[in-house]
Design a protein around this motif. Structure first.
Motif, PDB file in Angstrom:
ATOM      1  N   GLU A 118       3.843  -1.895   1.247  1.00 57.65           N
ATOM      2  CA  GLU A 118       2.716  -1.258   1.024  1.00 57.65           C
ATOM      3  C   GLU A 118       1.605  -1.809   1.519  1.00 57.65           C
ATOM      4  OE1 GLU A 118       3.655   1.800  -2.570  1.00 57.65           O
ATOM      5  OE2 GLU A 118       4.165  -0.145  -3.370  1.00 57.65           O
ATOM      6  N   ASN A 120      -1.225  -0.830   2.580  1.00 51.90           N
ATOM      7  CA  ASN A 120      -2.441   0.094   2.212  1.00 51.90           C
ATOM      8  C   ASN A 120      -2.887  -0.090   0.655  1.00 51.90           C
ATOM      9  OD1 ASN A 120      -0.305   1.533   1.686  1.00 51.90           O
ATOM     10  ND2 ASN A 120      -0.908   3.780   1.929  1.00 51.90           N
ATOM     11  N   ARG A 121      -1.988  -0.794  -0.070  1.00 48.67           N
ATOM     12  CA  ARG A 121      -2.469  -0.946  -1.631  1.00 48.67           C
ATOM     13  C   ARG A 121      -3.470  -2.295  -1.781  1.00 48.67           C
ATOM     14  NH1 ARG A 121      -1.128   2.696  -4.582  1.00 48.67           N
ATOM     15  NH2 ARG A 121       0.714   3.864  -4.249  1.00 48.67           N
ATOM     16  N   GLN A 158       4.029   1.420   4.656  1.00 46.95           N
ATOM     17  CA  GLN A 158       3.152   2.317   3.716  1.00 46.95           C
ATOM     18  C   GLN A 158       3.695   3.901   3.405  1.00 46.95           C
ATOM     19  OE1 GLN A 158      -0.716   2.747   5.529  1.00 46.95           O
ATOM     20  NE2 GLN A 158       0.045   3.989   7.060  1.00 46.95           N
ATOM     21  N   TYR A 163      -1.580   8.398  -2.029  1.00 50.33           N
ATOM     22  CA  TYR A 163      -2.670   7.951  -1.434  1.00 50.33           C
ATOM     23  C   TYR A 163      -3.651   7.318  -2.453  1.00 50.33           C
ATOM     24  CZ  TYR A 163      -1.595   9.430   3.210  1.00 50.33           C
ATOM     25  OH  TYR A 163      -0.975   9.275   4.418  1.00 50.33           O
ATOM     26  N   THR A 166      -5.157   3.476  -3.026  1.00 48.49           N
ATOM     27  CA  THR A 166      -4.950   2.897  -1.675  1.00 48.49           C
ATOM     28  C   THR A 166      -6.106   2.490  -0.852  1.00 48.49           C
ATOM     29  OG1 THR A 166      -4.424   5.042  -0.311  1.00 48.49           O
ATOM     30  CG2 THR A 166      -2.604   3.777  -1.672  1.00 48.49           C
ATOM     31  N   TYR A 167      -6.054   1.800   0.124  1.00 46.89           N
ATOM     32  CA  TYR A 167      -7.011   1.389   1.163  1.00 46.89           C
ATOM     33  C   TYR A 167      -6.586   1.851   2.450  1.00 46.89           C
ATOM     34  CZ  TYR A 167      -8.882  -1.147  -2.805  1.00 46.89           C
ATOM     35  OH  TYR A 167      -9.576  -1.448  -4.087  1.00 46.89           O
TER      36      TYR A 167
END
Length: 322
Positions: A118, A120-121, A158, A163, A166-167
């Motif tokens: 993950e 994007n976290r 991801q 979403y 998340t980034y």
């Protein structure tokens, strides 16, 4: 094609044999098509990195672990969370009171196969801690540069459906991943067999090394030496140019994507027991290599087109060399 540009048949066949053994080993644990299982290995041979974008529970972590065990490589896992710091990735200098000086304590990035779960976290600052290692196979801490052990493969995951909190990875960071792939749900029969396996003895426990470090390093060198004719290189350039002129795209493929496409095509040719790249190798790798690097224009979304469809349209609209 000059004789000096062609691999010795023994090198090409040895690398293909390694690939077949590894893919067979992956198939004992991860129930997915052979073409899907081949992608992480091709990335390793091409010295690239993988972004796995899929829903939870389809075997992303197991895939990374099985690949590392099959090649007897050192595995490390990072669970990205919002509070993770860059030093949690790269490592930190710790003061040794007995010796009265700072000692470097390596982080999880010092591995051969690094699973970033993950991605994007974590914050963009922590995400960026991976970039130097992915691009240059080294990390810099407090002005000191430390090389990473080769081979080095990052497999980042991801979740494409959740979403919140998340980034999203910016385009420049997505461009550092050679391939984006999905695993998907297995067919009904395979899923039933997987349920039986996973409720008994853990299949991952039965995985043993089917190739050594020396064999994979020799295969990486062999992939570098695969011959690419100038007409095939021009075909790749024409394909990239087609994406840049496409009205459905706000951003076309970068020169870095062309380099990644050729490297993956070389690896694809090698595991196909060929010492030269053909247009079919380019076509086979185009969607996983280029799809995540393209920025769709509003016209594409209104037409219901995705990146994969745009890449296929570019392939259909670009004439391969004869």
């Amino acid at each position: 094609m000059s004789e000096a540009s062609v691999l010795e048949p023994s090198r090409a066949h040895a690398a293909a044999d390694v690939a077949e053994r590894v893919i067979a080993s992956l198939a004992t644990v991860v129930h997915a098509p052979a073409a899907t299982l081949r992608l992480p290995l091709l990335c390793l041979l091409a010295e690239g990195h993988v972004l796995v974008e899929d829903v939870p529970g389809v075997g992303k972590t197991v895939l990374a672990k099985t690949l590392a065990r099959s090649l007897d490589l050192r595995f490390s896992r990072l669970q990205f969370t919002p509070d993770l710091l860059p030093s949690d990735v790269t490592g930190v200098n710790v003061y040794d009171q007995q010796e009265q000086h700072f000692r470097f304590r390596p982080g999880p990035i010092f591995a051969n196969v690094l699973l970033v779960d993950e991605i994007n976290r974590a914050s963009p600052k922590t995400q960026s801690a991976l970039l130097e290692g992915m691009q240059e196979t080294q990390v810099t801490i407090d002005g000191e540069t430390y090389p990473l052990e080769r081979p080095f493969l990052t497999i980042a995951t991801q979740n494409p459906v959740e979403y919140e909190g998340t980034y999203p990875l910016p385009e420049a960071q997505l461009d550092r991943f050679a391939v984006r792939m999905t695993i998907g749900y297995p067919p009904s029969g395979e899923e039933a067999r997987m349920l039986s396996e996973q409720t008994g003895e853990e299949p991952l426990d039965r995985v043993t090394a089917v190739a050594g470090r020396a064999e994979i390093e020799a295969s990486i060198l062999a992939a570098r030496d695969v011959y690419v004719e100038e007409s095939v290189t021009r075909y790749v350039v024409a394909l990239l140019q087609h994406t840049r002129d496409n009205p459905y795209l706000a951003l076309g493929a970068s020169p870095r994507s062309g380099i990644a496409l050729l490297r993956l095509a070389k690896a694809h040719a090698l595991v196909s027991r060929r010492e030269y790249v053909t247009p079919d190798d380019i076509r086979a790798m185009a969607v996983p290599v280029l799809g995540h690097r393209l920025l769709l224009a509003p016209e594409a979304r209104s037409a219901g087109l995705g990146a994969a469809e745009v890449v296929r349209e570019a392939l259909d609209g670009t004439s391969p060399p004869m």
